[in-house]
Scaffold this motif. Structure first.
Motif: not given
Length: 662
Positions: A1-10, A152-169
């Motif tokens: 996973m891209d480091t910048a993306f990971k930091d933003n997501l965290d 509902t379905c803010d892009i940031r929420h969707l990406r957080a969900l993908a990370k927590l469920r191991g669904c990638g980027d």
């Protein structure tokens, strides 16, 4: 996973945690930890997690008001999201705090509201969940200290969900596509350990087809659509001025009903109208709402609200409702399913009126039988403009063929072919053009006029005997119309399909009368009209001792029109044996219901038999005139003006029939 993306997501997940802590701090409960409890929510349910995230954002926007000990929050939930999921998420956020959660019903019952807001408003902190587009009780609207739409379905929420469920980027475009899906699909998109990107790609492949094709975009609405084309240009001008801020939305037509026989181009016109006016097209139908899920009332209403909500989000938008007559009329529903159907009509009325308005949304309905629609739906302020789509005339048929066969647009023979195809719809002409193009394509050449001719079934040639019988039939119509002053006979024609062809109607002959416009009609005038319609068959009966199928067999035949008028005499005008009129007592658009009404059937039969006998009796007194008229008509194929004046019978005393002029 891209480091910048990971930091933003965290950082975003930490932000969600801080919001939760702040909310919990208000009520003194234990803070939510996205790392544990949030992850547990995501693993438990995708819908619950997304609802949870959206609620955190909503309460953050309204933190001061929500923090008050006395608060009524009205949360508007997008169509396609389950209110129960949102309520469950709210319980997680407000655990250990005394908060009342209430799911608002999506529609009124037949009697009105079946809820008592006072029972809920006694609670200090009340959160109400209502589906977007559905009506909300007025007391809840008045009491609300917070009214906000759940995003509902803010892009940031969707990406957080993908990370927590191991669904990638997922990319921004893929996230935007996923955000358009109903909540039921989220579990399939974000399967644990499976790439959400793959599901997004499949959504792209399975996505809805473009409702407006390139062909439709280039359809010239000023040709072949008559009144509908004129209205389209007016609407286009009004929308342009509304966009420029020069015209308030209240001055723009809110809706239109297109009605007419199948295949006349109503759907094509709506799609072209959206393209012409640069509006998004949201196309659906009553049956599509009905087929949503299990077809229960709640499922249908949700699908209905979703269509209107989507249209409002994409405004300016043309919401096209096909099969609009299937909605029905509340006064004609049978008792076995009346409550269900009435609530459907009421729900549609709520959507069309809209407590929040529907600025930027033009609703266009299309149907074959406008008389079957509840009058409340087509009154002013709703689908207020009514435009009939008749079968195309000779000029319109030529324009339609030229549109589908542009290489032959300047071919004079194309107009001749179009003129000889009365009764064909726009869909029929499109199919004819497609068949002609297929022939040329198989032979790897350009389409020719002979390809078109080759796909038209040849018309039967009428010999002298057939022509005389048709002439007798039309002469009967003309003589009775003239004698009973039903209207001024303008022309009488027969068609041999050799030199004379029908262009107006699909028939072997025609009698054209100019009907006077009168403020009202008497019973005698109505009876005379029926006698004129039956006179063609009566003339054949008198001359041949038999009659043909030319008087019946179609919805526009002589017998069909006469029967329709006779039914109206009894059920609408009080011209039957009893002068009663009870609106809605009989569904006149249902032939089966009319047939089962023995009293009505008897009265209608008596009217038709009486007028048939009267027409035959009158023609019997004019038999020589009838023969002379038919002979001239068979010879010339068309009689009009001075030709007719020399054939009418002499005026006679009332009750007499006179003789032919010399």
């Amino acid at each position: 996973m891209d480091t910048a993306f990971k930091d933003n997501l965290d950082q975003y997940i930490s932000k969600l945690q801080r919001i939760a802590i702040r909310l919990n701090g208000v009520r003194g409960a234990h803070p939510l930890r996205i790392g544990r409890e949030g992850a547990a929510i995501a693993m438990r349910s995708t819908r619950l997690f997304l609802s949870y995230c959206a609620l955190v954002n909503l309460f953050r926007r309204n933190i001061e008001l929500v923090s008050e000990p006395f608060c009524v929050a009205l949360v508007i939930v997008p169509v396609g999201w389950q209110l129960t999921d949102v309520k469950e998420a709210a319980k997680i956020i407000f655990k250990d705090e005394k908060v009342r959660f209430y799911i608002h019903p999506e529609a009124k019952s037949r009697r009105g509201w079946d809820i008592d807001p006072a029972e809920e408003l006694i609670f200090g902190k009340l959160i109400i969940f209502a589906t977007e587009g559905s009506p909300v009780h007025e007391d809840f609207e008045l009491a609300a200290t917070v009214r906000d739409r759940l995003r509902t379905c803010d892009i940031r929420h969707l990406r957080a969900l993908a990370k927590l469920r191991g669904c990638g980027d997922i990319t921004d475009n893929q996230a935007a596509l996923i955000a358009e899906q109903p909540s039921e699909r989220m579990e399939a998109i974000f399967r644990i350990g499976q790439p959400a990107r793959r599901a997004a790609l499949r959504l792209t492949e399975l996505g809805p087809k473009r409702p407006v094709t390139e062909e439709v975009k280039h359809l010239d609405l000023s040709k072949g659509f008559g009144e509908a084309g004129d209205w389209a240009q007016e609407l286009k001008k009004d929308l342009r001025e509304w966009r420029d801020g020069k015209l308030p939305w209240s001055e723009v037509d809110k809706g239109c009903l297109l009605y007419g026989p199948p295949g006349t181009g109503k759907t094509r016109f709506a799609a072209a109208l959206a393209a012409e006016c640069d509006m998004h097209l949201e196309a659906t139908s009553i049956s599509r709402w009905q087929s949503s899920k299990d077809g229960h009332l709640g499922d249908l209403l949700k699908a209905m609200y979703r269509s209107f909500a989507n249209a409002k989000e994409k405004a300016p938008c043309l919401l096209f409702l096909d099969e609009f007559d299937s909605i029905g009329d509340r006064s004609k529903f049978v008792s076995s399913y009346a409550d269900y159907s009435i609530q459907v009509v009421n729900g549609l009325l709520e959507c069309i009126d809209g407590i929040e308005g529907r600025e930027g949304v033009v609703v266009v309905g299309a149907c074959n039988h406008p008389e079957r629609i509840d009058p409340a739906l087509v009154r002013s302020g709703r689908l207020e403009k009514h435009i009939r789509f008749p079968l195309p005339d000779a000029n319109a048929r030529a324009q339609i063929l030229a549109f589908h066969l542009p290489s032959l647009a300047d071919e004079p023979l194309l107009k001749e072919i179009a003129a000889k195809l009365p009764g064909t719809s726009g869909a029929d002409l499109e199919r004819l053009s497609r068949d002609a193009r297929r022939v040329a394509r198989l032979e790897r050449r350009s389409v020719t006029i002979d390809d078109v001719r080759g796909k038209i079934a040849p018309l039967p040639v009428l010999n002298d005997d057939y022509q005389l019988q048709i002439a007798i039939h039309e002469s009967g119509h003309a003589l009775i119309a003239h004698t009973l002053k039903v209207g001024r006979v303008e022309r009488v024609e027969i068609f041999d399909n050799v030199e004379n062809f029908a262009t107006d109607v699909d028939a072997h002959g025609i009698t054209v009368t100019d009907q006077p416009k009168v403020p009202f009609k008497t019973k005698s005038q109505v009876m005379n009209r029926i006698a004129m319609l039956l006179a063609g068959a009566a003339a054949e009966d008198l001359f041949y001792g038999d009659r043909s199928t030319t008087a019946s067999g179609t919805n526009n035949s002589d017998f069909a029109k006469a029967t329709e008028i006779a039914v109206e005499m009894v059920t609408r005008w009080g011209f039957g044996k009893s002068p009663y009129y009870l609106p809605g007592s009989l569904n006149t658009s249902n032939p089966g219901e009319l047939w089962r009404d023995h009293r009505l059937r008897t009265e209608v039969s008596e009217i038709l038999q009486t007028e048939y006998a009267r027409a035959r009796d009158m023609l019997s007194g004019l038999k020589q005139t009838l023969i002379a008229f038919a002979t001239e008509l068979a010879r010339h194929k068309r009689l009009q003006g001075d030709q007719l004046e020399g054939l009418w019978p002499e005026p006679s005393a009332p009750g007499g029939y006179g003789g032919r002029k010399c």
